[in-house]
Design an enzyme around this catalytic site. Structure first.
Site, PDB file in Angstrom:
ATOM      1  N   GLY A  21      -3.386   4.297   7.544  1.00 29.03           N
ATOM      2  CA  GLY A  21      -4.099   5.384   8.188  1.00 29.03           C
ATOM      3  C   GLY A  21      -5.524   5.389   7.705  1.00 29.03           C
ATOM      4  N   ASN A  22      -6.389   6.057   8.444  1.00 31.45           N
ATOM      5  CA  ASN A  22      -7.781   6.147   8.023  1.00 31.45           C
ATOM      6  C   ASN A  22      -8.454   7.309   8.718  1.00 31.45           C
ATOM      7  OD1 ASN A  22      -8.554   4.792  10.690  1.00 31.45           O
ATOM      8  ND2 ASN A  22      -7.450   3.147   9.674  1.00 31.45           N
ATOM      9  N   SER A  53     -10.789  -0.721   3.973  1.00 30.11           N
ATOM     10  CA  SER A  53      -9.535  -1.315   4.453  1.00 30.11           C
ATOM     11  C   SER A  53      -8.546  -1.550   3.312  1.00 30.11           C
ATOM     12  CB  SER A  53      -9.849  -2.657   5.132  1.00 30.11           C
ATOM     13  OG  SER A  53      -8.679  -3.241   5.641  1.00 30.11           O
ATOM     14  N   GLY A  54      -7.284  -1.150   3.524  1.00 30.47           N
ATOM     15  CA  GLY A  54      -6.198  -1.542   2.630  1.00 30.47           C
ATOM     16  C   GLY A  54      -6.236  -0.975   1.218  1.00 30.47           C
ATOM     17  N   SER A  78     -12.482  -0.059   7.050  1.00 31.23           N
ATOM     18  CA  SER A  78     -11.201  -0.116   7.760  1.00 31.23           C
ATOM     19  C   SER A  78     -11.236  -1.137   8.887  1.00 31.23           C
ATOM     20  CB  SER A  78     -10.890   1.265   8.343  1.00 31.23           C
ATOM     21  OG  SER A  78      -9.847   1.154   9.281  1.00 31.23           O
ATOM     22  N   SER A  79     -10.124  -1.864   9.044  1.00 29.74           N
ATOM     23  CA  SER A  79     -10.053  -2.843  10.130  1.00 29.74           C
ATOM     24  C   SER A  79     -10.135  -2.163  11.500  1.00 29.74           C
ATOM     25  CB  SER A  79      -8.769  -3.664  10.015  1.00 29.74           C
ATOM     26  OG  SER A  79      -7.644  -2.816  10.008  1.00 29.74           O
ATOM     27  N   ASP A  80      -9.909  -0.854  11.533  1.00 32.30           N
ATOM     28  CA  ASP A  80      -9.981  -0.112  12.795  1.00 32.30           C
ATOM     29  C   ASP A  80     -11.364   0.485  13.053  1.00 32.30           C
ATOM     30  OD1 ASP A  80      -7.172  -0.424  13.455  1.00 32.30           O
ATOM     31  OD2 ASP A  80      -6.767   0.960  11.819  1.00 32.30           O
ATOM     32  N   HIS A 137      -6.751   8.094  12.365  1.00 36.97           N
ATOM     33  CA  HIS A 137      -5.735   7.181  12.903  1.00 36.97           C
ATOM     34  C   HIS A 137      -4.595   7.070  11.901  1.00 36.97           C
ATOM     35  CE1 HIS A 137      -3.548   3.900  14.577  1.00 36.97           C
ATOM     36  NE2 HIS A 137      -3.910   3.041  13.650  1.00 36.97           N
ATOM     37  N   HIS A 154      -0.023   5.996  11.586  1.00 34.71           N
ATOM     38  CA  HIS A 154       1.219   5.562  12.221  1.00 34.71           C
ATOM     39  C   HIS A 154       2.284   6.628  11.926  1.00 34.71           C
ATOM     40  CE1 HIS A 154       0.309   1.006  12.749  1.00 34.71           C
ATOM     41  NE2 HIS A 154      -0.826   1.659  12.637  1.00 34.71           N
ATOM     42  N   ASP A 163      -1.421  25.700  21.714  1.00 40.45           N
ATOM     43  CA  ASP A 163      -2.386  26.267  20.765  1.00 40.45           C
ATOM     44  C   ASP A 163      -3.459  25.254  20.373  1.00 40.45           C
ATOM     45  OD1 ASP A 163      -1.397  28.855  20.591  1.00 40.45           O
ATOM     46  OD2 ASP A 163      -0.023  28.396  18.955  1.00 40.45           O
ATOM     47  N   HIS A 220       1.564   1.266  19.661  1.00 41.46           N
ATOM     48  CA  HIS A 220       0.809   1.316  18.421  1.00 41.46           C
ATOM     49  C   HIS A 220       1.002   2.671  17.712  1.00 41.46           C
ATOM     50  CE1 HIS A 220      -3.240   0.055  16.371  1.00 41.46           C
ATOM     51  NE2 HIS A 220      -2.470   0.734  15.568  1.00 41.46           N
ATOM     52  N   TYR A 258      -7.838  34.775  18.126  1.00 41.90           N
ATOM     53  CA  TYR A 258      -6.959  34.411  17.019  1.00 41.90           C
ATOM     54  C   TYR A 258      -7.807  34.169  15.773  1.00 41.90           C
ATOM     55  CZ  TYR A 258      -3.509  31.815  14.261  1.00 41.90           C
ATOM     56  OH  TYR A 258      -2.672  31.395  13.270  1.00 41.90           O
TER      57      TYR A 258
END
Lengths: 237, 237, 237, 237
Positions: A27-28, A44-45, A73-75, A94, A96, A119, A170, A228
């Site tokens: 995730g990132n 990354s990683g 990040s690779s993304d 991002h 998973h 909401d 993905h 709210y």
């Protein structure tokens, strides 16, 4: 440089394991400074337990590294495309995360089935089409970003009102006015994906929430007539 | 004023995250002092981690703020309607807890499938009809309360024997003689919703528990001949 | 002797409960020193909370105890067969983790349904056939190892690219270049089994991920052109 | 009196929340001293957090209170019937643990689908028939015990080899040579119920595990030729 933004990006990244949204380094989170056009993103990683402020990478919107010793990040390219096309957003997440990934793998749009969804998301959260061979082989992460932008354009969805996309086979991307808000949207998306899966198990004939109820719940938390919270501007930012 | 009730309401609110019934600020607990007709309720949109005794809001049964600096929960009118019509109750809980929300989204009554349900709820927990457009647009939160009251009246259900309702496309409300008891009922409702969903996955031909067993389990914990616990009056209060 | 390997094996064993992969003593990790051909493995039936470095057992590839006061894991012979036939691996994990056991009990191959799977496993994770009566009665644990090896050979699967097997009616074995890597693969296998089960609940018509996307994700993390992480050699070892 | 047994019963009761087998006070553990015929059991309706050694109640096999200030568990008569008829057992656990309750509500026998089940239960765990009206109204808790005994007798199941029963529309009872062993069996039952439910979701055509594999796994942990663990007598007691 960008110390406040870096602190926000770091905190949002560290919140991913806290909210059970990630396994290992899957995730990132990034954040953008719109004035300078610079983006702060997770390297990354790198394990969350070891992640420190100085590990964060600063890149410009073309992906050039402006500050930082580590590879971003690779993304990263996916994030940059979204920042270019969704001009109001300030943070991207991002992951998973389990249930949102299940919907992505099932290639299904996530319908709004209740007020919990309404909401935060003003209608269906789309799942993209699958990427073509040429898109995967040419510039995969950039094309993933383009795919999300295309999905929102073609289906005429406002990315500010539906700040999330499921990517086919993905997983989810979410965004918001800040890295913190993008994180909150990732938490909500995971929960409503879990709710919707199990709602269909119980009653397969369910369709979307009544439009009036969707309007009511979304608009009582968002927009100029929101009532709210103690300060809807504060809460929504 | 109402210091003892405020302490109970605070503790019950703080128990919502402890029992995994809420994400972020998605829930609220109130309590009523029947002598004065005053209600203590959580402020709107305040995080549980930061919630303090002095943040609680005191309102009268018409919704006028009697004490407190913050805006009361956006669901306050729903609570007030329930206090007016269900004269024996002393506390109310609203959440979007996962499994109870799933049943609400599936628009299904929750049948009593076993003794776990029967120990707390004396029969089916109803799910309301959906609200009409005019109800949503006029006074949404008040009409949500009216809807619950209507459901119990029309179906002739005793709210003391079945202290919970699922609201269509929304989520659960529970109540009890005290804020603590309403909280306990919210915990039980969430668990029996999870049990029932998975029971139907395993055997779709299951119907309600045998009436004799329902009677036995409910009445051994409730009512004048109860023999569960050290002091059934204490336990049931 | 083998102090560094023992420390790695101990840490990986202690990580099994940390990652919720085991109940009681239902799991074991081993590691091999390829130079000496010696294997370090968990003793049988010892609780993780009480497991200490000196409890670990050292055996040779024929199963002779070289060091240690305790009886080695009852699954030791399975580990030894895998080390003999899968010459690149340095660590093995066996558990009864919930979702991987569900797939094993369902006698189903686990297809690659998304990038989460593709990041670690380069295609379908096979489920073995069931063991025959003579195999169970002669040398059960050894035959379990032979069965996994047979499965990979007959189906022409590279154990380095798909470092996991589901064993029919039993549970998962995973492996990797080190005990730590085998553990990570066990964590990923459990997660992708959970994802795949629930993906099929949502859409029973799903088949495998597009081959191009499988290639892309596997190869961006593994092999000579990997670009995920700070040092793909380090990350992948 | 019976200080050692009381300590064991207390620890097993306190382990119920630790292993997530209970909500609130929904469970109880007892142990028997076979020499004196005295049973130590949890008091009714007392919270685990507050449970102390001196709260435990000592009763004889007829249910007379021999020691203790509090009322014993409302399920005491069920325990006593089991101790009378299952002469080898030393401890009993009753819970409403989620997955075992789901099977009880679904009125289904739990088949042995894998080695995880076979390691503890030598075949199908039965679900009882439902109680008749006269049984519920006369002496409910005693008849629940009789029902379990009848089930094992009529179906010719050895309660030492299958130390658990699901009670129709209610939940599980487990037992063992000691309170600790009964607790372990409750943990295993909960896990294999979860496994089996989800196995059937994935493949509805699954039937029981191969008899040879069932024999192998049960007998490598139990009986005179057991070879699992460091001292199978110790482990199995």
């Amino acid at each position: 440089m960008l110390e406040k933004l870096k602190a926000e990006v770091l905190e949002a990244n560290l919140s991913l394991p806290k909210y059970n949204l990630v396994t290992f380094t899957w995730g990132n989170v990034s954040g953008i400074d719109r004035d300078s056009g610079l983006v702060v993103i997770k390297p990354s990683g790198v394990e969350y337990e070891k992640l420190k402020l100085e590990d964060l990478v600063v890149v410009d919107l073309e992906g050039n590294i402006v500050e930082g010793q580590l590879r971003p990040s690779s993304d990263t390219k996916t994030h940059l495309v979204l920042y270019k096309h969704f001009s109001d957003i300030g943070g991207i997440v991002h992951t998973h995360s389990t249930w949102a990934t299940i919907w992505s793998q099932a290639k299904k749009d996530l319908p709004a089935l209740g007020t919990t969804h309404a909401d935060t998301f003003y209608g269906t959260v789309p799942c993209t089409r699958n990427l073509r061979k040429d898109e995967i082989e040419s510039d995969y992460e950039l094309e993933t970003g383009n795919l999300i932008v295309e999905t929102f354009k073609e289906r005429n969805i406002d990315p500010n009102a539906v700040p999330a996309s499921l990517v086919d086979s993905h997983g989810p991307f979410t965004w918001g006015k800040s890295p913190r808000k993008a994180l909150e949207n990732a938490v909500v998306l995971e929960e409503v994906c879990k709710l919707a899966s199990n709602t269909f198990q119980l009653n397969m004939d369910i369709s979307s929430i009544d439009q009036n109820l969707l309007d009511k719940h979304y608009l009582r938390k968002h927009g100029k007539d929101a009532y709210y919270g103690q300060n809807h501007l504060l809460i929504n930012n």
